[in-house]
Design a protein around this motif. Structure first.
Motif, PDB file in Angstrom:
ATOM      1  N   ALA A  32       0.829  -1.207   0.000  1.00 15.40           N
ATOM      2  CA  ALA A  32       0.000   0.000   0.000  1.00 15.40           C
ATOM      3  C   ALA A  32       0.863   1.255   0.000  1.00 15.40           C
ATOM      4  O   ALA A  32       0.601   2.207  -0.747  1.00 15.40           O
ATOM      5  N   ALA A  33       1.912   1.252   0.817  1.00 13.30           N
ATOM      6  CA  ALA A  33       2.783   2.422   0.930  1.00 13.30           C
ATOM      7  C   ALA A  33       3.425   2.760  -0.410  1.00 13.30           C
ATOM      8  O   ALA A  33       3.378   3.906  -0.876  1.00 13.30           O
ATOM      9  N   ASN A  34       4.039   1.772  -1.042  1.00 12.90           N
ATOM     10  CA  ASN A  34       4.722   2.024  -2.304  1.00 12.90           C
ATOM     11  C   ASN A  34       3.750   2.277  -3.455  1.00 12.90           C
ATOM     12  O   ASN A  34       4.097   2.972  -4.413  1.00 12.90           O
ATOM     13  N   THR A  35       2.555   1.735  -3.359  1.00 14.28           N
ATOM     14  CA  THR A  35       1.542   2.038  -4.377  1.00 14.28           C
ATOM     15  C   THR A  35       1.152   3.508  -4.310  1.00 14.28           C
ATOM     16  O   THR A  35       1.026   4.181  -5.345  1.00 14.28           O
ATOM     17  N   PHE A  36       0.934   4.018  -3.101  1.00 14.55           N
ATOM     18  CA  PHE A  36       0.633   5.446  -2.948  1.00 14.55           C
ATOM     19  C   PHE A  36       1.752   6.309  -3.521  1.00 14.55           C
ATOM     20  O   PHE A  36       1.508   7.252  -4.275  1.00 14.55           O
ATOM     21  N   LEU A  37       2.982   5.986  -3.155  1.00 20.35           N
ATOM     22  CA  LEU A  37       4.120   6.796  -3.580  1.00 20.35           C
ATOM     23  C   LEU A  37       4.332   6.701  -5.094  1.00 20.35           C
ATOM     24  O   LEU A  37       4.604   7.712  -5.754  1.00 20.35           O
ATOM     25  N   ALA A  38       4.204   5.498  -5.644  1.00 20.27           N
ATOM     26  CA  ALA A  38       4.380   5.325  -7.087  1.00 20.27           C
ATOM     27  C   ALA A  38       3.287   6.061  -7.857  1.00 20.27           C
ATOM     28  O   ALA A  38       3.549   6.658  -8.908  1.00 20.27           O
ATOM     29  N   THR A  39       2.070   6.036  -7.332  1.00 19.40           N
ATOM     30  CA  THR A  39       0.967   6.739  -7.996  1.00 19.40           C
ATOM     31  C   THR A  39       1.203   8.234  -8.010  1.00 19.40           C
ATOM     32  O   THR A  39       0.975   8.901  -9.025  1.00 19.40           O
ATOM     33  N   MET A  40       1.682   8.785  -6.896  1.00 17.27           N
ATOM     34  CA  MET A  40       1.964  10.223  -6.857  1.00 17.27           C
ATOM     35  C   MET A  40       3.099  10.591  -7.808  1.00 17.27           C
ATOM     36  O   MET A  40       3.054  11.644  -8.463  1.00 17.27           O
ATOM     37  N   MET A  41       4.107   9.740  -7.917  1.00 16.04           N
ATOM     38  CA  MET A  41       5.191  10.011  -8.862  1.00 16.04           C
ATOM     39  C   MET A  41       4.672   9.923 -10.294  1.00 16.04           C
ATOM     40  O   MET A  41       5.063  10.720 -11.161  1.00 16.04           O
ATOM     41  N   ALA A  42       3.784   8.970 -10.557  1.00 21.58           N
ATOM     42  CA  ALA A  42       3.194   8.856 -11.895  1.00 21.58           C
ATOM     43  C   ALA A  42       2.381  10.100 -12.231  1.00 21.58           C
ATOM     44  O   ALA A  42       2.400  10.582 -13.376  1.00 21.58           O
ATOM     45  N   LEU A  43       1.676  10.638 -11.247  1.00 20.63           N
ATOM     46  CA  LEU A  43       0.916  11.864 -11.469  1.00 20.63           C
ATOM     47  C   LEU A  43       1.842  13.044 -11.719  1.00 20.63           C
ATOM     48  O   LEU A  43       1.530  13.937 -12.515  1.00 20.63           O
ATOM     49  N   ALA A  44       2.994  13.056 -11.037  1.00 23.49           N
ATOM     50  CA  ALA A  44       3.981  14.116 -11.280  1.00 23.49           C
ATOM     51  C   ALA A  44       4.457  14.061 -12.724  1.00 23.49           C
ATOM     52  O   ALA A  44       4.579  15.092 -13.404  1.00 23.49           O
ATOM     53  N   ILE A  45       4.735  12.855 -13.209  1.00 28.29           N
ATOM     54  CA  ILE A  45       5.169  12.682 -14.599  1.00 28.29           C
ATOM     55  C   ILE A  45       4.066  13.124 -15.554  1.00 28.29           C
ATOM     56  O   ILE A  45       4.316  13.837 -16.542  1.00 28.29           O
ATOM     57  N   LEU A  46       2.835  12.717 -15.262  1.00 24.16           N
ATOM     58  CA  LEU A  46       1.696  13.079 -16.110  1.00 24.16           C
ATOM     59  C   LEU A  46       1.508  14.588 -16.164  1.00 24.16           C
ATOM     60  O   LEU A  46       1.306  15.169 -17.242  1.00 24.16           O
ATOM     61  N   GLU A  47       1.589  15.241 -15.011  1.00 23.07           N
ATOM     62  CA  GLU A  47       1.446  16.695 -14.970  1.00 23.07           C
ATOM     63  C   GLU A  47       2.526  17.386 -15.798  1.00 23.07           C
ATOM     64  O   GLU A  47       2.264  18.391 -16.471  1.00 23.07           O
ATOM     65  N   HIS A  48       3.736  16.852 -15.756  1.00 27.76           N
ATOM     66  CA  HIS A  48       4.819  17.441 -16.553  1.00 27.76           C
ATOM     67  C   HIS A  48       4.545  17.297 -18.050  1.00 27.76           C
ATOM     68  O   HIS A  48       4.761  18.238 -18.821  1.00 27.76           O
ATOM     69  N   TRP A  49       4.068  16.132 -18.459  1.00 24.47           N
ATOM     70  CA  TRP A  49       3.751  15.952 -19.871  1.00 24.47           C
ATOM     71  C   TRP A  49       2.596  16.855 -20.297  1.00 24.47           C
ATOM     72  O   TRP A  49       2.564  17.337 -21.438  1.00 24.47           O
ATOM     73  N   PHE A  50       1.658  17.098 -19.395  1.00 22.12           N
ATOM     74  CA  PHE A  50       0.558  18.004 -19.715  1.00 22.12           C
ATOM     75  C   PHE A  50       1.063  19.413 -20.015  1.00 22.12           C
ATOM     76  O   PHE A  50       0.379  20.198 -20.678  1.00 22.12           O
ATOM     77  N   LEU A  51       2.233  19.750 -19.514  1.00 26.19           N
ATOM     78  CA  LEU A  51       2.786  21.077 -19.756  1.00 26.19           C
ATOM     79  C   LEU A  51       3.271  21.259 -21.193  1.00 26.19           C
ATOM     80  O   LEU A  51       3.406  22.394 -21.659  1.00 26.19           O
ATOM     81  N   VAL A  52       3.541  20.161 -21.889  1.00 24.62           N
ATOM     82  CA  VAL A  52       4.112  20.285 -23.235  1.00 24.62           C
ATOM     83  C   VAL A  52       3.254  19.639 -24.319  1.00 24.62           C
ATOM     84  O   VAL A  52       3.522  19.845 -25.513  1.00 24.62           O
ATOM     85  N   LEU A  53       2.250  18.870 -23.945  1.00 28.63           N
ATOM     86  CA  LEU A  53       1.411  18.209 -24.938  1.00 28.63           C
ATOM     87  C   LEU A  53       0.080  18.953 -25.107  1.00 28.63           C
ATOM     88  O   LEU A  53      -0.484  19.461 -24.132  1.00 28.63           O
ATOM     89  N   PRO A  54      -0.462  18.998 -26.324  1.00 36.23           N
ATOM     90  CA  PRO A  54      -1.735  19.702 -26.574  1.00 36.23           C
ATOM     91  C   PRO A  54      -2.942  18.860 -26.174  1.00 36.23           C
ATOM     92  O   PRO A  54      -3.726  18.409 -27.013  1.00 36.23           O
ATOM     93  N   VAL A  55      -3.086  18.634 -24.889  1.00 38.02           N
ATOM     94  CA  VAL A  55      -4.177  17.810 -24.368  1.00 38.02           C
ATOM     95  C   VAL A  55      -5.093  18.676 -23.506  1.00 38.02           C
ATOM     96  O   VAL A  55      -4.628  19.281 -22.540  1.00 38.02           O
ATOM     97  N   PRO A  56      -6.397  18.749 -23.808  1.00 37.84           N
ATOM     98  CA  PRO A  56      -7.327  19.601 -23.047  1.00 37.84           C
ATOM     99  C   PRO A  56      -7.739  18.967 -21.721  1.00 37.84           C
ATOM    100  O   PRO A  56      -8.920  18.788 -21.424  1.00 37.84           O
ATOM    101  N   VAL A  57      -6.761  18.648 -20.899  1.00 33.26           N
ATOM    102  CA  VAL A  57      -7.038  17.931 -19.658  1.00 33.26           C
ATOM    103  C   VAL A  57      -7.759  18.800 -18.634  1.00 33.26           C
ATOM    104  O   VAL A  57      -8.333  18.302 -17.667  1.00 33.26           O
ATOM    105  N   GLU A  58      -7.749  20.136 -18.822  1.00 30.00           N
ATOM    106  CA  GLU A  58      -8.395  21.018 -17.851  1.00 30.00           C
ATOM    107  C   GLU A  58      -9.889  20.750 -17.733  1.00 30.00           C
ATOM    108  O   GLU A  58     -10.525  21.181 -16.766  1.00 30.00           O
TER     109      GLU A  58
END
Length: 276
Positions: free
Chosen positions: A215-241
């Motif tokens: 559970a601990a590492n799943t939480f941490l890995a998910t947050m890191m995955a979201l960090a990566i996703l947020e970074h890609w949202f900064l450069v990709l033309p995706v209307p995620v808002e």
């Protein structure tokens, strides 16, 4: 598998809902801010208690409590900044043509108190959760800090999507610290480091037989995955808002969609507060 999926969905929901809630509260009339700030401060106190109570709890419930408590601590910083209570000594935009080290110095000034408050929180969270059997809260706070600082620097150096229409009117001056570029040299470094950490955490979560560690590492890995996703949202033309359109109801009947090719996602806007 069910326990892992539950942890992932919990982390995703809290990320999505908390981001939208901050935007919604910040769009309410200014006279409501004191009550929102009071609620955030109560939540902060409860989160400190949760971190302490879970510091030696190595059950799955302890992992959930520590994770949620770290997010509660971080929420105070987001709300206190976006409502103008803890920002920085500079509250006006840069003049046209301000560049280089001078511009960087101004960017630090707009969020100086905010950044110092985060450092103070690091000390409190470490005192409450670091060194115990359950360090999920401390590690979650570290990841949140990394997401914040990395997004902050990347948006300052330049990314494609910077039309921050989710920023409240009283923080409009932050837009002068946003830079439009296809990408910057820090971006691949941020992505590479985050991906490496995410892979390690995900591997540990997948192969452990201990429910708490999973559970601990799943939480941490998910947050890191979201960090990566947020970074890609900064450069990709995706209307995620569109995921957070509901949070704009406090500012009017419908969210304002500006006809621009440049967008800054709500989550990234919150991560990059202060210069971001």
């Amino acid at each position: 598998m069910a326990a892992t999926l539950a942890a992932i969905l919990f982390a995703l929901f809290v990320w999505w809902f908390s981001t939208g809630l901050v935007i919604y509260l910040d769009g309410l009339p200014r006279e409501t801010f004191k009550w929102s700030m009071l609620g955030a401060t109560v939540l902060l106190g409860l989160s400190w208690y949760g971190l302490r109570a879970s510091s030696d709890d190595t059950t799955t419930g302890g992992a959930y409590l520590a994770f949620a408590s770290a997010l509660g601590c971080w929420a105070w910083h987001e709300i206190s900044f976006y409502m103008g209570y803890v920002t920085g000594p500079r509250r006006h935009p840069c003049e046209e043509g301000c560049r280089g080290w001078r511009h960087l110095g101004h960017a630090f000034q707009v969020s100086l108190w905010h950044e110092l408050a985060i450092l103070a929180s690091f000390g409190v969270v470490a005192a409450l959760a670091w060194g115990g059997a359950n360090e999920v809260g401390f590690r979650t706070f570290v990841i949140l800090w990394w997401m914040h600082e990395s997004a902050r620097l990347n948006v300052f150096l330049g990314v494609r999507n910077i039309n921050a229409h989710f920023l409240p009117p009283h923080l409009a001056y932050l837009k002068s610290f946003l830079t439009v570029k296809p990408m910057n040299l820090l971006f691949p470094v941020s992505i590479t480091l985050s991906t490496a950490v995410c892979a390690v955490l995900g591997t540990e979560a997948a192969f452990t037989t201990d429910p708490f560690t999973r559970a601990a590492n799943t939480f941490l890995a998910t947050m890191m995955a979201l960090a990566i996703l947020e970074h890609w949202f900064l450069v990709l033309p995706v209307p995620v808002e569109a995921l957070w359109n509901w949070s704009m109801r406090s500012r009017g009947a419908h969210p304002r969609h500006e006809p621009s090719k440049h967008r800054l996602t709500p989550a990234a806007a919150l991560r990059s507060a202060g210069q971001e």
